[in-house]
Scaffold this active site. Structure first.
Site: not given
Ligand SMILES: Cc1ncc(COP(=O)(O)O)c(C=O)c1O
Length: 503
Positions: A216, A325, A356, A380
């Site tokens: 994700f 990520d 986060k 922006t």
């Molecule tokens: C591994 C990972 N990448 C990206 C995201 C997306 O982050 P955001 O919700 O801050 O857009 C999340 C959100 O849970 C995540 O767990």
């Protein structure tokens, strides 16, 4: 909430020096309390069902305005402190989820409150700049704070507003880098500038990002095209034809099942290799590979360090960028600042994204991924320097209170406790796993897991599921062994209750 002067002084005396990476690994006993006594409690205090009557009333008024189907209950953030979340009905819950894994120091940490009330920081909160064009005078210095905690091998950083934004822009940086290498120049040709306006090659190239089943990365079209964790995130959305590789389905504990897991990981790596060839042959080469160190939304799926080392090599051999990520795994919960530091990579990733617990979103990238030309990686706000004020306070506390060690120590208590309970109540949950305090267990199915989350909440623990049947634990970095023991006691109670109901 008001903070006593004594508490503030005590905290601030420990939190006013700059981050020194070399000091990250010093050991300290996590038994020493990290917050003054009036920030901690002997246990939860539950006076109504959660959600209680006031939360239900507020839900009705919010529902007039927007969709509220994901809302669990309303919070009283003024009254919440440390690891304790107070809700609209006065219930006090031990929070092991921290606003979708995002609050690094829990609620109303004195060091953060002090940063916000410091007059010198006022202008950062009052004047939100367009950072890409009119940055504040102290911005280069402020960014040094981010670089001081950069993963090894990085000296470039770009801030963003959230995790999705970080990943979407990481993919853009990958494509710019890939095309610059192909054409032998950072500057697009006239033909490219003209053809991109018609969505035609060479200006709009057929390049892809390889993602994993269960991964994700966010909810924009590029991020969704590399995300495969939940149908509801994707349904009705057009996506790009990007390759989807299997992520290892490993058995826990990883070391006990190492041989079987190795075969599974080899199967997945073979498939990654095949997909790279397949997409090259169909004229859609894999420009980048994106992976989470622990698949989080996908259900806390782990793979071995060796799997990630081999994946990094495969990406390099295919001339694809390697994007890690760390939106959910970064900033210390696994016991290291960056979860990929556990892997022992020979060569660092090309891009690492964060958000986060880092308070601000963004990406670290190698110099060759720096775009040429204004406005190519742009929006922006490009984040918010006010968040960097908070981050500075957070990083100082992480260092001063040795919170990475705290996560290692507390993580051991959590994992051992989960294993003990699962040994006694195997029919309720299994597959205890974790790195540092980033832990999870699996329930037999979604409905039992959801019932466990609701039962835990009514017994005073705020937690959440992930994937189809996992319960995830994502506390703040100030979560200590005594909090872990409280959580485990309530979890065992919950297991007994589910068992008595015939789970
Ligand atoms: C591994 C990972 N990448 C990206 C995201 C997306 O982050 P955001 O919700 O801050 O857009 C999340 C959100 O849970 C995540 O767990």
């Amino acid at each position: 909430m008001s903070i006593s002067m004594a508490a503030l002084k005590q905290l601030l005396s420990r939190t006013n020096t700059l981050w020194k990476p070399a000091a990250r690994c010093l050991a300290q006993s996590a038994q020493q309390k990290l917050l003054p006594d009036d920030y901690d409690y002997d246990g939860p205090h539950v006076v109504t069902q959660v959600p209680g009557p006031r939360s239900k009333m507020l839900l009705k008024s919010l529902d007039n305005i927007q969709n509220t189907e994901a809302v669990q209950f309303f919070c009283d953030f003024k009254k919440s402190r440390g690891n304790w979340l107070v809700d609209a009905d006065g219930n006090r819950l031990l929070d092991v989820y921290m606003q979708i894994a995002s609050l690094p120091l829990g609620y109303n940490h004195p060091a953060v409150v002090s940063a916000l009330t410091d007059e010198n920081n006022l202008s950062a909160f009052v004047n939100r700049p367009a950072l890409g064009v009119l940055p504040p005078v102290d911005f280069p210095d402020t960014l040094q704070k981010l670089l001081q905690v950069a993963p090894p091998g990085f000296c470039q950083v770009q801030t963003m507003a959230c995790g999705t934004c970080a990943n979407e822009n990481a993919f853009k940086a990958v494509f710019f880098w890939y095309r610059a290498r192909q054409r032998g120049s950072l500057i697009p040709t006239e033909e490219e500038l003209e053809s991109c306006m018609r969505h035609e090659e060479p200006g709009s190239p057929n390049l892809t990002i390889l993602g994993f089943e269960g991964g994700f990365h966010g909810r924009t079209i590029g991020c969704l095209s590399s995300s495969h964790s939940a149908p509801l995130h994707k349904v009705d959305m057009p996506v790009l034809d990007w390759p989807i590789a299997p992520f290892p389905v490993t058995k826990h504990p990883l070391d006990v099942n190492a041989q079987e897991n190795r075969l599974e990981e080899e199967r997945c790596l073979d498939k990654v290799f095949q997909l790279m060839q397949e997409y090259k042959n169909k004229g859609r080469p894999v420009a980048g590979v994106v992976v989470e160190p622990i698949q989080s939304e996908g259900g806390d799926r782990h793979a071995s360090n060796s799997f990630f080392r081999q994946l990094r090599k495969l990406a390099k051999e295919n001339r694809s960028a390697f994007v890690v990520d760390e939106v959910q795994t970064g900033a210390g919960l696994t016991g290291k600042m960056w979860a990929h530091e556990h892997w022992g990579l020979e060569e660092s990733p090309d891009i690492v994204t964060f958000s986060k617990k880092m308070v601000i979103g963004g990406l670290y990238f190698k110099e060759e991924f720096r775009p040429k030309g204004a406005m190519r990686i742009m929006n922006t706000w490009l984040g918010d320097p006010a968040k960097l004020v908070i981050l500075e306070a957070v990083l100082n506390v992480i260092q001063q209170d040795r919170l990475l060690d705290n996560m290692t120590e507390t993580g051991q208590v959590i994992l051992q406790g989960l294993e003990k309970i699962q040994d006694k109540h195997a029919e309720v949950f299994s597959n205890a796993r974790g790195r540092g305090a980033f832990c999870a267990v699996d329930f037999p199915n979604t409905s039992t897991r959801d019932r466990a989350v609701a039962t835990l909440r009514n017994k005073g623990v705020q937690c959440a599921g992930c994937g189809a049947k996992a319960l995830r634990i994502r506390p703040a970095l100030i979560f200590q062994p005594h909090h872990a023991r409280m959580f485990l006691d309530i979890l065992e109670d919950t297991a007994l209750e589910l068992k008595s109901l015939g789970t």
